[in-house]
Design a protein around this motif. Sequence first.
Motif, PDB file in Angstrom:
ATOM      1  N   TYR A  80       0.836  -1.195   0.000  1.00 17.59           N
ATOM      2  CA  TYR A  80       0.000   0.000   0.000  1.00 17.59           C
ATOM      3  C   TYR A  80       0.871   1.244   0.000  1.00 17.59           C
ATOM      4  O   TYR A  80       1.861   1.312   0.717  1.00 17.59           O
ATOM      5  CB  TYR A  80      -0.867   0.088   1.257  1.00 17.59           C
ATOM      6  N   ILE A  81       0.460   2.227  -0.801  1.00 17.70           N
ATOM      7  CA  ILE A  81       0.963   3.584  -0.659  1.00 17.70           C
ATOM      8  C   ILE A  81      -0.136   4.289   0.118  1.00 17.70           C
ATOM      9  O   ILE A  81      -1.276   4.351  -0.326  1.00 17.70           O
ATOM     10  CB  ILE A  81       1.181   4.261  -2.021  1.00 17.70           C
ATOM     11  N   VAL A  82       0.192   4.768   1.315  1.00 20.13           N
ATOM     12  CA  VAL A  82      -0.802   5.352   2.210  1.00 20.13           C
ATOM     13  C   VAL A  82      -0.519   6.837   2.372  1.00 20.13           C
ATOM     14  O   VAL A  82       0.616   7.243   2.588  1.00 20.13           O
ATOM     15  CB  VAL A  82      -0.756   4.665   3.599  1.00 20.13           C
ATOM     16  N   ILE A  83      -1.578   7.645   2.248  1.00 26.82           N
ATOM     17  CA  ILE A  83      -1.482   9.072   2.525  1.00 26.82           C
ATOM     18  C   ILE A  83      -2.333   9.315   3.759  1.00 26.82           C
ATOM     19  O   ILE A  83      -3.556   9.270   3.706  1.00 26.82           O
ATOM     20  CB  ILE A  83      -2.010   9.934   1.348  1.00 26.82           C
ATOM     21  N   ASP A  84      -1.676   9.516   4.894  1.00 24.07           N
ATOM     22  CA  ASP A  84      -2.401   9.732   6.150  1.00 24.07           C
ATOM     23  C   ASP A  84      -3.126  11.070   6.136  1.00 24.07           C
ATOM     24  O   ASP A  84      -2.792  11.968   5.355  1.00 24.07           O
ATOM     25  CB  ASP A  84      -1.435   9.698   7.332  1.00 24.07           C
ATOM     26  N   LEU A  85      -4.077  11.192   7.045  1.00 20.14           N
ATOM     27  CA  LEU A  85      -4.756  12.471   7.227  1.00 20.14           C
ATOM     28  C   LEU A  85      -3.755  13.493   7.740  1.00 20.14           C
ATOM     29  O   LEU A  85      -2.818  13.153   8.454  1.00 20.14           O
ATOM     30  CB  LEU A  85      -5.897  12.327   8.231  1.00 20.14           C
ATOM     31  N   THR A  86      -3.961  14.727   7.390  1.00 16.90           N
ATOM     32  CA  THR A  86      -3.104  15.791   7.889  1.00 16.90           C
ATOM     33  C   THR A  86      -3.503  16.102   9.335  1.00 16.90           C
ATOM     34  O   THR A  86      -4.563  15.658   9.792  1.00 16.90           O
ATOM     35  CB  THR A  86      -3.252  17.058   7.025  1.00 16.90           C
ATOM     36  N   PRO A  87      -2.690  16.861  10.075  1.00 16.18           N
ATOM     37  CA  PRO A  87      -3.058  17.191  11.458  1.00 16.18           C
ATOM     38  C   PRO A  87      -4.427  17.862  11.584  1.00 16.18           C
ATOM     39  O   PRO A  87      -5.100  17.726  12.600  1.00 16.18           O
ATOM     40  CB  PRO A  87      -1.945  18.141  11.905  1.00 16.18           C
ATOM     41  N   SER A  88      -4.878  18.545  10.527  1.00 17.47           N
ATOM     42  CA  SER A  88      -6.207  19.169  10.577  1.00 17.47           C
ATOM     43  C   SER A  88      -7.320  18.165  10.296  1.00 17.47           C
ATOM     44  O   SER A  88      -8.484  18.535  10.231  1.00 17.47           O
ATOM     45  CB  SER A  88      -6.279  20.317   9.577  1.00 17.47           C
ATOM     46  N   LYS A  89      -6.958  16.886  10.116  1.00 16.60           N
ATOM     47  CA  LYS A  89      -7.895  15.779   9.871  1.00 16.60           C
ATOM     48  C   LYS A  89      -8.581  15.860   8.513  1.00 16.60           C
ATOM     49  O   LYS A  89      -9.603  15.230   8.292  1.00 16.60           O
ATOM     50  CB  LYS A  89      -8.966  15.670  10.979  1.00 16.60           C
ATOM     51  N   PHE A  90      -8.021  16.635   7.583  1.00 15.60           N
ATOM     52  CA  PHE A  90      -8.572  16.680   6.231  1.00 15.60           C
ATOM     53  C   PHE A  90      -7.750  15.744   5.364  1.00 15.60           C
ATOM     54  O   PHE A  90      -6.533  15.652   5.499  1.00 15.60           O
ATOM     55  CB  PHE A  90      -8.531  18.102   5.663  1.00 15.60           C
ATOM     56  N   ASN A  91      -8.393  15.037   4.459  1.00 16.38           N
ATOM     57  CA  ASN A  91      -7.718  14.057   3.627  1.00 16.38           C
ATOM     58  C   ASN A  91      -7.241  14.707   2.320  1.00 16.38           C
ATOM     59  O   ASN A  91      -7.852  14.547   1.274  1.00 16.38           O
ATOM     60  CB  ASN A  91      -8.668  12.894   3.341  1.00 16.38           C
ATOM     61  N   TYR A  92      -6.129  15.449   2.409  1.00 13.53           N
ATOM     62  CA  TYR A  92      -5.595  16.121   1.225  1.00 13.53           C
ATOM     63  C   TYR A  92      -5.143  15.122   0.169  1.00 13.53           C
ATOM     64  O   TYR A  92      -5.200  15.402  -1.024  1.00 13.53           O
ATOM     65  CB  TYR A  92      -4.430  17.040   1.600  1.00 13.53           C
ATOM     66  N   GLY A  93      -4.682  13.956   0.592  1.00 13.31           N
ATOM     67  CA  GLY A  93      -4.266  12.941  -0.371  1.00 13.31           C
ATOM     68  C   GLY A  93      -5.394  12.560  -1.302  1.00 13.31           C
ATOM     69  O   GLY A  93      -5.238  12.562  -2.525  1.00 13.31           O
ATOM     70  N   ARG A  94      -6.544  12.246  -0.757  1.00  7.36           N
ATOM     71  CA  ARG A  94      -7.714  11.897  -1.567  1.00  7.36           C
ATOM     72  C   ARG A  94      -8.230  13.116  -2.334  1.00  7.36           C
ATOM     73  O   ARG A  94      -8.610  13.025  -3.483  1.00  7.36           O
ATOM     74  CB  ARG A  94      -8.823  11.329  -0.688  1.00  7.36           C
ATOM     75  N   TYR A  95      -8.235  14.270  -1.700  1.00  9.84           N
ATOM     76  CA  TYR A  95      -8.744  15.498  -2.314  1.00  9.84           C
ATOM     77  C   TYR A  95      -8.027  15.811  -3.625  1.00  9.84           C
ATOM     78  O   TYR A  95      -8.648  16.144  -4.623  1.00  9.84           O
ATOM     79  CB  TYR A  95      -8.595  16.668  -1.338  1.00  9.84           C
TER      80      TYR A  95
END
Length: 145
Positions: A80-95
């Motif tokens: 898996y290549i995983v993009i964790d949530l940012t500290p603000s809890k927004f999923n910039y990776g998916r966005y």
Amino acid sequence: MTIKNSRSFKTELRVPRGQGQGLKKVLDFLIIRIKSTLNVAPKRVNGVVTPATAGSAPRKITGGLREAVKGIMISDHVAYIVIDLTPSKFNYGRYHEKKIGGYVASGKHRYIQPTIDLYRREIRVMLGKDPTDKRKWVQLAVREF
């Protein structure tokens, strides 16, 4: 390494059983390349940050997205290549990677699949395939979730 949050953006790399000898190398290679793709500083005109053009990778403002990129080997043939949530809890990776309903600007700055496509020849070599073979470039299934 564990996935911090089940809401993290994941891209699955899968090769057929028995053909995953180089998958760990491919995963490490792609993580480095994705992070370098995300390391583009924003352009400034008269001190004002200009927006990234559609189709280009997102620009580095704080470096949080780049730091959120991780690689996890699940088995000898799945990673898996995983993009964790940012500290603000927004999923910039998916966005940035996928079109999301309710977010007009989402999906315009893809960075994972274009990086995989750009380095397909190197990935073939790491998986022990002939890079000049014109058949399906590599049996590397990519799935995002």
